[in-house]
Design a protein around this motif. Sequence first.
Motif, PDB file in Angstrom:
ATOM      1  N   LYS A   1       0.830  -1.201   0.000  1.00 59.97           N
ATOM      2  CA  LYS A   1       0.000   0.000   0.000  1.00 59.97           C
ATOM      3  C   LYS A   1       0.872   1.262   0.000  1.00 59.97           C
ATOM      4  CE  LYS A   1      -4.227  -1.685   2.222  1.00 59.97           C
ATOM      5  NZ  LYS A   1      -5.078  -1.568   3.427  1.00 59.97           N
ATOM      6  N   ALA A   2       1.920   1.252   0.800  1.00 61.40           N
ATOM      7  CA  ALA A   2       2.827   2.404   0.858  1.00 61.40           C
ATOM      8  C   ALA A   2       3.529   2.601  -0.494  1.00 61.40           C
ATOM      9  CB  ALA A   2       3.853   2.217   1.973  1.00 61.40           C
ATOM     10  N   GLU A   3       3.938   1.510  -1.125  1.00 60.67           N
ATOM     11  CA  GLU A   3       4.603   1.597  -2.435  1.00 60.67           C
ATOM     12  C   GLU A   3       3.647   2.155  -3.499  1.00 60.67           C
ATOM     13  OE1 GLU A   3       6.745  -1.388  -5.649  1.00 60.67           O
ATOM     14  OE2 GLU A   3       6.572  -2.019  -3.551  1.00 60.67           O
ATOM     15  N   ILE A   4       2.406   1.710  -3.494  1.00 56.06           N
ATOM     16  CA  ILE A   4       1.404   2.215  -4.442  1.00 56.06           C
ATOM     17  C   ILE A   4       1.162   3.706  -4.202  1.00 56.06           C
ATOM     18  CG2 ILE A   4      -1.055   2.138  -5.037  1.00 56.06           C
ATOM     19  CD1 ILE A   4      -0.869  -0.941  -4.635  1.00 56.06           C
ATOM     20  N   LYS A   5       1.051   4.103  -2.947  1.00 56.18           N
ATOM     21  CA  LYS A   5       0.840   5.513  -2.623  1.00 56.18           C
ATOM     22  C   LYS A   5       2.010   6.357  -3.130  1.00 56.18           C
ATOM     23  CE  LYS A   5       0.045   8.733   1.129  1.00 56.18           C
ATOM     24  NZ  LYS A   5       0.028   8.964   2.557  1.00 56.18           N
ATOM     25  N   ASN A   6       3.246   5.921  -2.908  1.00 58.47           N
ATOM     26  CA  ASN A   6       4.426   6.662  -3.361  1.00 58.47           C
ATOM     27  C   ASN A   6       4.457   6.779  -4.885  1.00 58.47           C
ATOM     28  OD1 ASN A   6       5.376   7.122  -0.783  1.00 58.47           O
ATOM     29  ND2 ASN A   6       6.720   5.332  -0.774  1.00 58.47           N
ATOM     30  N   LYS A   7       4.144   5.687  -5.584  1.00 52.27           N
ATOM     31  CA  LYS A   7       4.146   5.732  -7.050  1.00 52.27           C
ATOM     32  C   LYS A   7       3.042   6.641  -7.579  1.00 52.27           C
ATOM     33  CE  LYS A   7       6.573   1.496  -8.023  1.00 52.27           C
ATOM     34  NZ  LYS A   7       6.668   0.308  -8.815  1.00 52.27           N
ATOM     35  N   THR A   8       1.882   6.623  -6.950  1.00 47.45           N
ATOM     36  CA  THR A   8       0.780   7.494  -7.373  1.00 47.45           C
ATOM     37  C   THR A   8       1.153   8.954  -7.180  1.00 47.45           C
ATOM     38  OG1 THR A   8      -0.833   5.784  -6.817  1.00 47.45           O
ATOM     39  CG2 THR A   8      -1.660   8.035  -7.031  1.00 47.45           C
ATOM     40  N   GLU A   9       1.731   9.292  -6.030  1.00 43.98           N
ATOM     41  CA  GLU A   9       2.151  10.671  -5.776  1.00 43.98           C
ATOM     42  C   GLU A   9       3.236  11.096  -6.760  1.00 43.98           C
ATOM     43  OE1 GLU A   9       3.207  10.726  -1.636  1.00 43.98           O
ATOM     44  OE2 GLU A   9       1.109  10.756  -0.991  1.00 43.98           O
ATOM     45  N   SER A  10       4.179  10.208  -7.027  1.00 45.61           N
ATOM     46  CA  SER A  10       5.246  10.503  -7.982  1.00 45.61           C
ATOM     47  C   SER A  10       4.687  10.695  -9.383  1.00 45.61           C
ATOM     48  CB  SER A  10       6.263   9.354  -7.976  1.00 45.61           C
ATOM     49  OG  SER A  10       7.207   9.536  -8.998  1.00 45.61           O
ATOM     50  N   CYS A  11       3.700   9.883  -9.728  1.00 43.10           N
ATOM     51  CA  CYS A  11       3.082   9.961 -11.050  1.00 43.10           C
ATOM     52  C   CYS A  11       2.411  11.309 -11.267  1.00 43.10           C
ATOM     53  CB  CYS A  11       2.060   8.833 -11.196  1.00 43.10           C
ATOM     54  SG  CYS A  11       1.179   8.826 -12.748  1.00 43.10           S
ATOM     55  N   THR A  12       1.753  11.837 -10.261  1.00 42.26           N
ATOM     56  CA  THR A  12       1.062  13.114 -10.422  1.00 42.26           C
ATOM     57  C   THR A  12       2.041  14.279 -10.518  1.00 42.26           C
ATOM     58  OG1 THR A  12       0.780  13.380  -8.037  1.00 42.26           O
ATOM     59  CG2 THR A  12      -1.026  12.336  -9.255  1.00 42.26           C
ATOM     60  N   LYS A  13       3.270  14.096 -10.080  1.00 46.66           N
ATOM     61  CA  LYS A  13       4.277  15.161 -10.126  1.00 46.66           C
ATOM     62  C   LYS A  13       5.129  15.104 -11.390  1.00 46.66           C
ATOM     63  CE  LYS A  13       4.609  15.345  -5.125  1.00 46.66           C
ATOM     64  NZ  LYS A  13       5.434  15.036  -3.963  1.00 46.66           N
ATOM     65  N   THR A  14       5.076  14.027 -12.150  1.00 41.77           N
ATOM     66  CA  THR A  14       5.901  13.881 -13.347  1.00 41.77           C
ATOM     67  C   THR A  14       5.049  13.451 -14.525  1.00 41.77           C
ATOM     68  OG1 THR A  14       6.361  11.524 -13.041  1.00 41.77           O
ATOM     69  CG2 THR A  14       7.819  13.071 -11.886  1.00 41.77           C
ATOM     70  N   LEU A  15       5.661  13.439 -15.694  1.00 37.37           N
ATOM     71  CA  LEU A  15       4.959  12.968 -16.891  1.00 37.37           C
ATOM     72  C   LEU A  15       5.085  11.451 -17.060  1.00 37.37           C
ATOM     73  CD1 LEU A  15       5.886  15.784 -19.405  1.00 37.37           C
ATOM     74  CD2 LEU A  15       3.813  15.520 -18.065  1.00 37.37           C
ATOM     75  N   ALA A  16       5.691  10.780 -16.083  1.00 37.19           N
ATOM     76  CA  ALA A  16       5.899   9.341 -16.189  1.00 37.19           C
ATOM     77  C   ALA A  16       4.592   8.563 -16.189  1.00 37.19           C
ATOM     78  CB  ALA A  16       6.785   8.854 -15.039  1.00 37.19           C
TER      79      ALA A  16
END
Length: 186
Positions: A22-37
Amino acid sequence: MNDVQKLKNDVQRLETENSHLKAEIKNKTESCTKTLACLDQKTHVAFYVFYSYNFKALTIGTTLVFDSVVTNLGNGYNKRTGIFTAPSSGVYTFTWTVNTAGLHVAGQSGQYGEMNASIKQNGVTRGSIKADSESENNDEAATGFVVLSLKAGDEIQVVSDKLNGQGSIYSDKKYGRTTFSGFQIA
């Protein structure tokens, strides 16, 4: 008792693993919204349209209604009105091109092609171009480019602006297209 303890250990291990996932998914989601990745995870918005024919220059305040739709991801461009409506808030780029004719086409005589074309966001000019064919066989083209922050529902259109156009405007395979396009970048 040994089996019960083993099951308790397995449940605790799975709960810990679930918490980490869950923590990994949350981190990737937050990172995704900050980048074009994460572009492949959201709905794309992009369009490219052009006039499919040469036409007479337009009077001041006339919206250019591009009839040939090549791309319309997100369905923001309306072929009947010539208006792009932002389906979502974000940063967008837009480009528009006008090709004026140094020949008498589209049933014209007299002056050669001349046209100002502005891009408007909710009726406010955000950019402007001018193409002016001064003499026979002197074709001219102008292209504008803007980057705009839009809210969902904002309207973008290309409008004949500043002065009444004159003569003919090209939009064909031989002399070049009169076009309008845009896409969401963030």
